[in-house]
Design an enzyme around this catalytic site. Structure first.
Site, PDB file in Angstrom:
ATOM      1  N   PRO A   1     115.919  19.297  57.811  1.00 12.93           N
ATOM      2  CA  PRO A   1     116.373  17.981  57.319  1.00 12.93           C
ATOM      3  C   PRO A   1     115.275  16.925  57.468  1.00 12.93           C
ATOM      4  CG  PRO A   1     117.984  18.979  58.803  1.00 12.93           C
ATOM      5  CD  PRO A   1     116.739  19.787  58.908  1.00 12.93           C
ATOM      6  N   GLU A   2     114.908  16.322  56.356  1.00 15.63           N
ATOM      7  CA  GLU A   2     113.942  15.221  56.358  1.00 15.63           C
ATOM      8  C   GLU A   2     114.690  13.956  55.951  1.00 15.63           C
ATOM      9  OE1 GLU A   2     110.378  16.312  54.208  1.00 15.63           O
ATOM     10  OE2 GLU A   2     110.600  18.412  54.753  1.00 15.63           O
TER      11      GLU A   2
END
Ligand SMILES: [Zn+2]
Length: 274
Positions: A2-3
């Site tokens: 997850p960015e």
């Protein structure tokens, strides 16, 4: 992993469900998820109301009525789900709210963290500028990169330099800017910085519109998958043809992280050395 776009998608989904709600139970199935004393954390946040749900870089921040906060970091494989997932053994913590909302922190690799925060400002002050914030201008980016004689790809991954960008969106932004990942961060010309700044924003905003990229374990809180990976042009595309020129997408290692790029579209200037 997850960015920024994935964390922002999660924030958007849970904010209307828990903002203004009282946190009534924290079930810790894996106490190591808490940074610090787990019992002290529970007692300090139990029965407090969530006044806001914000994000900074890849950090999801729950602000509490006490002035304190809770910072959640999903790291490599963390997800926040609204229902018990199919693999309950991956759930490390469950946050329950007075309106019946439950958040299951699922995390296959168990690297994610929940951090009790005395002051949100103190917690986030070490991070670089927010790429979607007003402060993220070419001048600010130039200032951030000018101090670092490292490959621009490595600089973009450093959360102290710019917050929120990870491996896949750095690859996409560098392709969009036509920049070789090994270009020294402090050797970029004004025009290159301008294009990189625009590319970072465009890539992240596009990914948010697609509700993030579900390359691996990432899922929206309702369990659905994001579709941003369908728009990727070089990230995770090693061996595929470049969508612009047809050359084969290559991959090289930079500081132990893989970088996918087009050797034809992303030139390393002759005067650039790290
Ligand atoms: Zn190309």
């Amino acid at each position: 992993m997850p960015e920024l776009p994935e964390v922002e998608t999660i924030r958007t989904a849970i904010e209307p469900l828990i903002r203004g709600e009282r946190l009534i139970e924290i079930e810790l199935r894996d106490r190591t998820i808490i940074r610090g004393d787990a019992e002290a954390f529970r007692s300090s946040v139990m029965n407090t109301r969530v006044t806001d749900v914000t994000r900074r870089g890849k950090h999801l921040l729950l602000l509490l009525e006490t002035g304190r906060g809770i910072a959640l970091h999903l790291r490599m494989t963390g997800s926040l789900l609204l229902k018990e997932p199919e693999r309950p053994n991956r759930v490390r913590a469950v946050l329950s709210f007075a309106n019946g909302t439950r958040l299951f922190f699922s995390d296959m690799r168990r690297l994610g963290t929940i951090t009790p925060v005395e002051s949100i400002e103190d917690y986030i002050c070490r991070l670089g500028p927010e790429p979607l914030g007003d402060e993220f201008t070419p001048d600010r980016l130039a200032c951030c990169l000018a101090k670092h004689r490292i490959p621009v790809k490595a600089a973009l991954l450093d959360q102290h330099i710019v917050a929120g960008i990870g491996n896949m969106y750095a690859d996409e932004a560098l392709f969009e800017a036509g920049m070789h990942p090994l270009t020294p961060a402090n050797a970029l010309r004004d025009e290159q910085i301008f294009h990189l700044c625009q590319a970072i924003r465009a890539v992240l905003e596009r990914a948010i519109t697609c509700q993030g990229a579900s390359i691996n374990t990432y899922a929206l809180p309702n369990g659905e998958r994001g579709t941003a990976h369908d728009t990727f042009r070089v990230a995770h595309k090693q061996g595929a043809p470049c969508p612009e020129c047809g050359a084969t997408i290559a991959r090289l290692m930079i500081r132990k992280r893989g970088a996918c790029y087009c050797p034809s579209c992303q030139h390393l200037r002759n005067d650039s050395t790290v």
